[in-house]
Design a protein around this motif. Sequence first.
Motif, PDB file in Angstrom:
ATOM      1  N   VAL A 101      12.158  14.390  11.770  1.00  0.00           N
ATOM      2  CA  VAL A 101      11.704  15.626  11.642  1.00  0.00           C
ATOM      3  C   VAL A 101      12.588  16.446  12.523  1.00  0.00           C
ATOM      4  O   VAL A 101      13.159  17.707  12.063  1.00  0.00           O
ATOM      5  N   ARG A 102      12.858  16.105  13.942  1.00  0.00           N
ATOM      6  CA  ARG A 102      13.609  17.027  14.956  1.00  0.00           C
ATOM      7  C   ARG A 102      15.189  17.129  14.149  1.00  0.00           C
ATOM      8  O   ARG A 102      15.643  18.120  14.240  1.00  0.00           O
ATOM      9  N   ALA A 103      15.488  16.056  13.517  1.00  0.00           N
ATOM     10  CA  ALA A 103      16.981  16.071  13.451  1.00  0.00           C
ATOM     11  C   ALA A 103      16.937  16.814  12.060  1.00  0.00           C
ATOM     12  O   ALA A 103      17.973  17.785  11.835  1.00  0.00           O
ATOM     13  N   ALA A 147      15.984  30.223   6.598  1.00  0.00           N
ATOM     14  CA  ALA A 147      15.230  30.666   7.771  1.00  0.00           C
ATOM     15  C   ALA A 147      13.581  29.991   7.183  1.00  0.00           C
ATOM     16  O   ALA A 147      12.986  29.499   8.211  1.00  0.00           O
ATOM     17  N   ALA A 148      13.462  30.133   5.939  1.00  0.00           N
ATOM     18  CA  ALA A 148      12.284  29.591   5.561  1.00  0.00           C
ATOM     19  C   ALA A 148      12.091  28.063   5.981  1.00  0.00           C
ATOM     20  O   ALA A 148      10.979  27.396   6.415  1.00  0.00           O
ATOM     21  N   ARG A 149      13.356  27.245   5.469  1.00  0.00           N
ATOM     22  CA  ARG A 149      13.277  25.656   5.884  1.00  0.00           C
ATOM     23  C   ARG A 149      13.005  25.730   7.336  1.00  0.00           C
ATOM     24  O   ARG A 149      12.593  24.458   7.726  1.00  0.00           O
ATOM     25  N   VAL A 150      13.867  26.516   8.281  1.00  0.00           N
ATOM     26  CA  VAL A 150      13.543  26.377   9.546  1.00  0.00           C
ATOM     27  C   VAL A 150      11.842  26.364  10.067  1.00  0.00           C
ATOM     28  O   VAL A 150      11.487  25.559  10.784  1.00  0.00           O
ATOM     29  N   ARG A 151      11.376  27.542   9.399  1.00  0.00           N
ATOM     30  CA  ARG A 151      10.046  27.611   9.617  1.00  0.00           C
ATOM     31  C   ARG A 151       9.058  26.350   9.386  1.00  0.00           C
ATOM     32  O   ARG A 151       8.256  25.947   9.920  1.00  0.00           O
ATOM     33  N   GLN A 152       9.462  25.833   8.156  1.00  0.00           N
ATOM     34  CA  GLN A 152       8.721  24.761   7.524  1.00  0.00           C
ATOM     35  C   GLN A 152       8.906  23.612   8.345  1.00  0.00           C
ATOM     36  O   GLN A 152       7.793  22.667   8.612  1.00  0.00           O
ATOM     37  N   ASN A 155       7.059  23.540  11.429  1.00  0.00           N
ATOM     38  CA  ASN A 155       5.523  23.529  11.464  1.00  0.00           C
ATOM     39  C   ASN A 155       5.251  21.826  11.239  1.00  0.00           C
ATOM     40  O   ASN A 155       4.162  21.186  11.800  1.00  0.00           O
ATOM     41  N   GLU A 156       6.187  21.176  10.391  1.00  0.00           N
ATOM     42  CA  GLU A 156       5.869  19.689  10.302  1.00  0.00           C
ATOM     43  C   GLU A 156       6.109  18.908  11.679  1.00  0.00           C
ATOM     44  O   GLU A 156       5.472  18.203  11.757  1.00  0.00           O
ATOM     45  N   LEU A 162       0.179  15.880  16.215  1.00  0.00           N
ATOM     46  CA  LEU A 162      -1.289  16.010  16.160  1.00  0.00           C
ATOM     47  C   LEU A 162      -2.026  14.962  15.739  1.00  0.00           C
ATOM     48  O   LEU A 162      -1.627  14.111  14.704  1.00  0.00           O
ATOM     49  N   PRO A 163      -3.388  14.490  16.099  1.00  0.00           N
ATOM     50  CA  PRO A 163      -3.998  13.350  15.677  1.00  0.00           C
ATOM     51  C   PRO A 163      -4.595  14.012  14.287  1.00  0.00           C
ATOM     52  O   PRO A 163      -4.554  14.996  13.826  1.00  0.00           O
ATOM     53  N   GLY A 164      -5.437  12.893  13.413  1.00  0.00           N
ATOM     54  CA  GLY A 164      -5.756  13.399  12.036  1.00  0.00           C
ATOM     55  C   GLY A 164      -6.827  14.149  12.093  1.00  0.00           C
ATOM     56  O   GLY A 164      -7.142  14.733  13.319  1.00  0.00           O
TER      57      GLY A 164
END
Length: 314
Positions: A101-103, A147-152, A155-156, A162-164
């Motif tokens: 996700v970071r990549a 920009a929207a893709r960056v925000r998405q 968030n991911e 986070l735990p479940g």
Amino acid sequence: MTRLGAGLLIVALLGGCHAADSTYQGYVEAEFVDVASSQAGRLETLSVRRGDQVPAQAPLFALDAQPERAQQQQAAQQLAAAQAQLADLQTGKRPPEVAAVRAQLAEAQATARNAATLRARDEALIGSGAISQAQFDASRAADDESAARVRQLQNELTVASLPGRAQQLAALSAQVEAARAALDQANWRLSEKTMSALRAGRVYDTLYRAGEWVAAGSPVVRLLPADHIKIRFFVPESVVGALHAGQTVTLHCDGCAKPVAATIRYVSSQAEYTPPVIYSNETRAKLVFMVEAWPAPADAAALHPGQPVSVTRP
């Protein structure tokens, strides 16, 4: 001899000798401990023989436990699976997934920077008429999309750490507890296939042979602890009122090396072993009452169920 006939015999004996020497007739009785398993199965091992003296916790018998061992293994594996699912949900995504996700976020941020640069350039050119309105609209849309893709992806990345959700964690926690209870039950069923003596005693009888099928709850070994031997004797109506719990009596039997002391624990309140009679001064002498006395365990070891005894009181 019938119960009634035995009672008449005791009455006759009482009538001939009780009043003279305070000696009463009785017999040795035992309270057996029947050892059984709550589970059914084929008798695999019988570790004792009739007449053996066994200590507490000594193994008595074992039933075939192959089905119970398989159930225990299945329950253990189900518990391990439920615990692994719960641990996975509590820790969020794995490090490689977070790295992916970071990549993706880094790539999206680079794309967004390029889109922002193109948009700024087109904004400067649109005023001079160097580019068309359609080109400017395209560069502006590309900037907004990147920009929207960056925000998405940001968030991911946050969600990945986070735990479940609380409801999912609660559901899996309940599954773990249910699997643990199933394992406990499987362990108990397996333990019930091997039975040991809870108390020291003599093996009075064995009721099955190795290889036979034993139904659930059917006794396999009958034990007789030393403190489960008692004396039952019978006294006439004229004497029963003088006897009470805690009083000491003396036993005499054929083959006993010496008299044996016993303590009265129970005096019956009802007449036994008597024919139907009309109570009167003449017939009351025919009534007898049962009394139970208990010898010390060390003395009881020399007594045998069914053995006749004579009892005297102070």
